[in-house]
Design an enzyme around this catalytic site. Structure first.
Site, PDB file in Angstrom:
ATOM      1  N   GLU A 260       0.821  -1.204   0.000  1.00  0.00           N
ATOM      2  CA  GLU A 260       0.000   0.000   0.000  1.00  0.00           C
ATOM      3  C   GLU A 260       0.858   1.258   0.000  1.00  0.00           C
ATOM      4  O   GLU A 260       0.651   2.176  -0.807  1.00  0.00           O
ATOM      5  CB  GLU A 260      -0.919   0.006   1.224  1.00  0.00           C
ATOM      6  N   ASP A 264       1.371   4.048  -3.089  1.00  0.00           N
ATOM      7  CA  ASP A 264       1.033   5.458  -2.932  1.00  0.00           C
ATOM      8  C   ASP A 264       2.218   6.359  -3.284  1.00  0.00           C
ATOM      9  O   ASP A 264       2.072   7.354  -4.013  1.00  0.00           O
ATOM     10  CB  ASP A 264       0.589   5.738  -1.493  1.00  0.00           C
ATOM     11  N   SER A 467      -7.058   2.358  -4.197  1.00  0.00           N
ATOM     12  CA  SER A 467      -5.823   2.930  -3.664  1.00  0.00           C
ATOM     13  C   SER A 467      -4.813   3.168  -4.785  1.00  0.00           C
ATOM     14  O   SER A 467      -3.809   3.844  -4.568  1.00  0.00           O
ATOM     15  CB  SER A 467      -5.225   2.009  -2.598  1.00  0.00           C
ATOM     16  N   ASP A 532     -22.399   9.126 -11.701  1.00  0.00           N
ATOM     17  CA  ASP A 532     -22.990   7.861 -11.284  1.00  0.00           C
ATOM     18  C   ASP A 532     -22.259   7.369 -10.041  1.00  0.00           C
ATOM     19  O   ASP A 532     -21.116   7.770  -9.775  1.00  0.00           O
ATOM     20  CB  ASP A 532     -22.935   6.819 -12.408  1.00  0.00           C
TER      21      ASP A 532
END
Length: 553
Positions: A260, A264, A467, A532
């Site tokens: 993660e 990033d 992410s 949407d």
């Protein structure tokens, strides 16, 4: 827990229990009990003191983020925000006196005195809050542990001045990462994408544009760290322009690769290329640090950091189902979001990776609102996949989206949601019993969320999830801020009112859907022309956004 409640609730002084809307729930299944907490272990309690003038703050944020307002872009200084929301002197005095009565001396007060951060032992915390602390570990990641209580209370005379105390009853979500998804569209001849900085910059019409003004940051929670050698390898392979640049770390940095965090840093630093970047790390617990709640620590630090050094864009790939978070906590954190917006800070959040569900389930037969993505005071980023420069993208099925069960639909969004309901035939909408038709819709925008290539632990791996989308979109916002700063203008700040007034700057996504589960109908929402609840307003077109931003006051 019930026995403990009976033992502790007999206090002689009238007390009030806090955050009872989540206290009665069972401990989340992903967290396992490991025993009573060590009474001499350190814990960092944060007392959220009730603030003043929060209605004035909200009106100010809406006025200064509306591009048609004469006040657009006239952000407040850090000092002015602190002065505006500062608690009443009586509230500050009540909290100080209560802590002093318990011989608590090691406290740091936020600049506006709306947070008290106090270092105490567990037994002291139990006396202050009339509770018991227990140690829990995460079932899938046993190295992640935390201290939590089943309930807590304060004397009524103090309670009236407090929104909540943390860490206490809230259990954070440790999200399961999804592997890259198989392609579900019917066009079997479409070439599968490989999302790298160069391919994304081409797809979103950024080209080789870079900036050098302002600052951007990504956040990491619960033992997620990026590896510098992975980043350098990624830069060398996919974005050599960045070689030699520095990423500053705020908080702990263990140098253990986390997918993660690596994702990033690798994509925010390249999509927002050239602009100084920081990695804000909040472990929740480290060998030499006291127990704390990492997300709240981030909000505390944002509010305590001066304008001269605060990043003006934050990309955060963290979230949890609304039903796991107390109203007191969400209400207060929304004020913290508005404080950041008033200073010209843009907060972008990934919506999540399991469609309308809570990681594949639908508690109580309901689609799951997401926090913080479902808040009307942040910009929520959903996911797409496929497509190319001349081929339209389509919705990624994992893209979390829908409607908040907590927050009402904001005025800036209302016409778009009404148009969506009007355009969709009844047979193409999920049954009304599954979701709140008057809630705030999310996401607001979207970007690619599948087939990302990341260097992790020295190896090239495929990654999927919103992410991926969030740092991709956030980097483009950073480049837009660079344009304004180059023209001696303020940063964009709260993005949503601007985006909803100018949907033409996005590439509309009209194909695809987000997934559901058997317990809630089996199908989520469909993408459609306009906004949407799968891809929001669409994906970014940098050149259109650039033209818009350059036209603003």
């Amino acid at each position: 827990a019930l026995f403990a409640f009976a033992v502790f609730s007999h206090s002689r002084t009238p007390r009030r229990f806090h955050e009872t809307d989540i206290v009665t729930q069972d401990t989340p299944i992903q967290w396992l009990w490991a025993g009573r907490a060590d009474p001499k272990e350190s814990i960092e309690l944060i007392f959220a003191v009730k603030q003043s003038n929060t209605d004035v703050l909200e009106d100010f944020v809406l006025a200064t983020s509306d591009p048609d307002s004469p006040a657009y872009g006239e952000h407040l200084t850090w000092e002015a925000v602190n002065k505006l929301v500062a608690p009443s002197p009586s509230s500050v005095r009540a909290v100080r006196e209560y802590l002093a009565a318990h011989d608590v001396e090691d406290c740091e007060e936020s600049p506006s005195c709306d947070f008290f951060q106090c270092l105490v032992t567990v037994d002291k915390a139990e006396a202050i809050l009339d509770t018991e602390y227990h140690r829990f570990f995460h079932a899938a990641n046993p190295q992640i542990t935390l201290l939590r209580a089943y309930f807590y209370s304060l004397p009524s005379a103090v309670s009236e001045h407090i929104d909540f105390v943390s860490p206490t009853v809230r259990f954070p979500t440790v999200q399961r990462r999804r592997p890259p998804s198989p392609r579900r569209n019917s066009n079997r001849t479409e070439r599968r994408r490989e999302n790298t900085p160069s391919s994304l910059r081409a797809l979103y019409h950024v080209g080789d544009i870079e900036g050098d003004r302002g600052k951007q940051a990504c956040t990491a929670f619960l033992e997620q760290y990026y590896e510098k050698s992975d980043l350098e390898q990624f830069w060398k392979r996919y974005y050599p322009e960045a070689l030699g640049r520095q990423i500053d770390t705020i908080g702990p940095d263990k140098h253990h690769a986390g997918v993660e965090a690596n994702l990033d840093v690798q994509f925010l630093s390249t999509m927002g290329g050239g602009v100084p970047m920081e990695f804000w790390s909040f472990a929740g617990r480290a060998p030499d640090n006291p127990e704390n709640e990492p997300f709240l620590k981030w909000m505390y630090l944002v509010g305590s950091t001066a304008d001269s050094v605060i990043p003006k864009v934050f990309s955060t790939s963290y979230g949890e189902a609304e039903h796991t978070v107390s109203m007191a906590y969400m209400n207060r954190i929304n004020v913290e979001f508005k404080k950041a917006a008033a200073r010209g800070i843009s907060l972008l959040f990934a919506t999540g990776d399991y469609g309308v569900t809570d990681e594949g389930s639908c508690p109580k037969g309901r689609f799951q609102g997401q926090w913080p993505a479902g808040s009307p005071w942040v910009t929520a980023v959903g996911g797409t996949e496929g497509g190319d420069v001349d081929v339209a993208e389509h919705a990624w099925p994992g893209s979390a989206g829908g409607f908040s069960d907590v927050w009402a639909r904001p005025d800036y969004q209302a016409p778009f949601v009404e148009s969506y309901f009007g355009a969709m035939k009844t047979g193409f909408l999920p049954k009304p019993r599954y979701y709140n038709q008057s809630g705030c819709g999310f996401p607001d925008v979207a970007a690619q969320a599948n087939d990302f290539l990341v260097i992790n632990g020295g190896e090239l791996i495929g990654v999927a999830g919103t992410s991926c989308a969030c740092p991709t979109f956030s980097g483009i916002v950073t480049l837009l801020n660079d344009l304004r700063l180059a023209a001696n203008k303020t940063t964009l700040g709260f993005l949503n009112p601007l985006f909803y007034k100018h949907p033409e700057v996005f590439m509309d996504i009209t194909v695809g859907f987000n997934e559901a589960a058997a317990g809630c109908g089996g199908v989520g929402f469909a993408a459609s022309q306009g906004w949407d609840p799968v891809t929001g307003l669409g994906t970014p077109h940098y050149q259109r956004l650039k033209t818009l931003v350059e036209s603003l006051a």
